[in-house]
Structure formats: C-alpha cells, structure tokens
Design a protein around this motif. Structure first.
Motif, PDB file in Angstrom:
ATOM      1  N   ILE A 156       0.838  -1.200   0.000  1.00  0.00           N
ATOM      2  CA  ILE A 156       0.000   0.000   0.000  1.00  0.00           C
ATOM      3  C   ILE A 156       0.875   1.253   0.000  1.00  0.00           C
ATOM      4  N   GLU A 176       2.323   1.775  -3.415  1.00  0.00           N
ATOM      5  CA  GLU A 176       1.297   2.298  -4.324  1.00  0.00           C
ATOM      6  C   GLU A 176       1.073   3.788  -4.085  1.00  0.00           C
ATOM      7  N   ARG A 177       1.027   4.191  -2.825  1.00  0.00           N
ATOM      8  CA  ARG A 177       0.842   5.611  -2.511  1.00  0.00           C
ATOM      9  C   ARG A 177       2.019   6.440  -2.992  1.00  0.00           C
ATOM     10  N   LYS A 207       1.745   6.842  -6.757  1.00  0.00           N
ATOM     11  CA  LYS A 207       0.688   7.790  -7.134  1.00  0.00           C
ATOM     12  C   LYS A 207       1.054   9.228  -6.795  1.00  0.00           C
ATOM     13  N   GLU A 220       1.072  10.399  -3.685  1.00  0.00           N
ATOM     14  CA  GLU A 220       0.350  10.826  -2.490  1.00  0.00           C
ATOM     15  C   GLU A 220       1.306  11.130  -1.339  1.00  0.00           C
ATOM     16  N   TYR A 240       7.511   8.039   2.830  1.00  0.00           N
ATOM     17  CA  TYR A 240       7.501   6.599   2.551  1.00  0.00           C
ATOM     18  C   TYR A 240       8.467   5.872   3.488  1.00  0.00           C
TER      19      TYR A 240
END
Length: 70
Positions: free
Chosen positions: A44, A47-48, A51, A53, A59
């Motif tokens: 997850i 993926e963030r 993207k 985000e 991270y």
C-alpha cells in the motif's frame, strides 16, 4: 428478408450470456479460494508513493514504522 426464421441472433446472445456468466463464476470462485487479493502495508505504501500521495521521506518513515510493528 424474414428475420423470424433462420436468424442466429437469439442463439448467439444466449451463448454469449452463458459464456460471460461462466467466466465471471470461475473468476469469483478462484478469487474466493485464494482468499481474495491481500495486500500488505508495504504494498500500500509503494502504491501511494507511485501515485504521488506521499514523498520519499514520508515513505521511508512509514515503512520503518510498519516494519517495527511486524
């Protein structure tokens, strides 16, 4: 032209319906047997990050938190 006799359209529609229904059934059954698509926390976070985000620093911070809890 006589569309009532010799038309294969109803048969094609019915065959397409059953083929689609069988494909959906196989997909749902296989997904159920695999337990669904389980994503862990790291996936997850990746993926963030992809993207946009979160940034790289966020991270790494969140990843270290997640890894310490595992």
């Amino acid at each position: 032209m006589n569309f009532m006799h010799g038309s294969n359209l109803p048969m094609l529609v019915m065959m397409t319906f059953w083929i689609v229904l069988i494909i959906i059934g196989f997909y749902l059954i296989s997904n159920y047997l695999k337990g669904g698509e389980k994503r862990d926390s790291i996936d997850i976070l990746k993926e963030r990050l992809a993207k946009g985000e979160i940034d790289e620093a966020e991270y790494q911070r969140l990843k270290s938190i997640v890894e310490n809890k595992m």
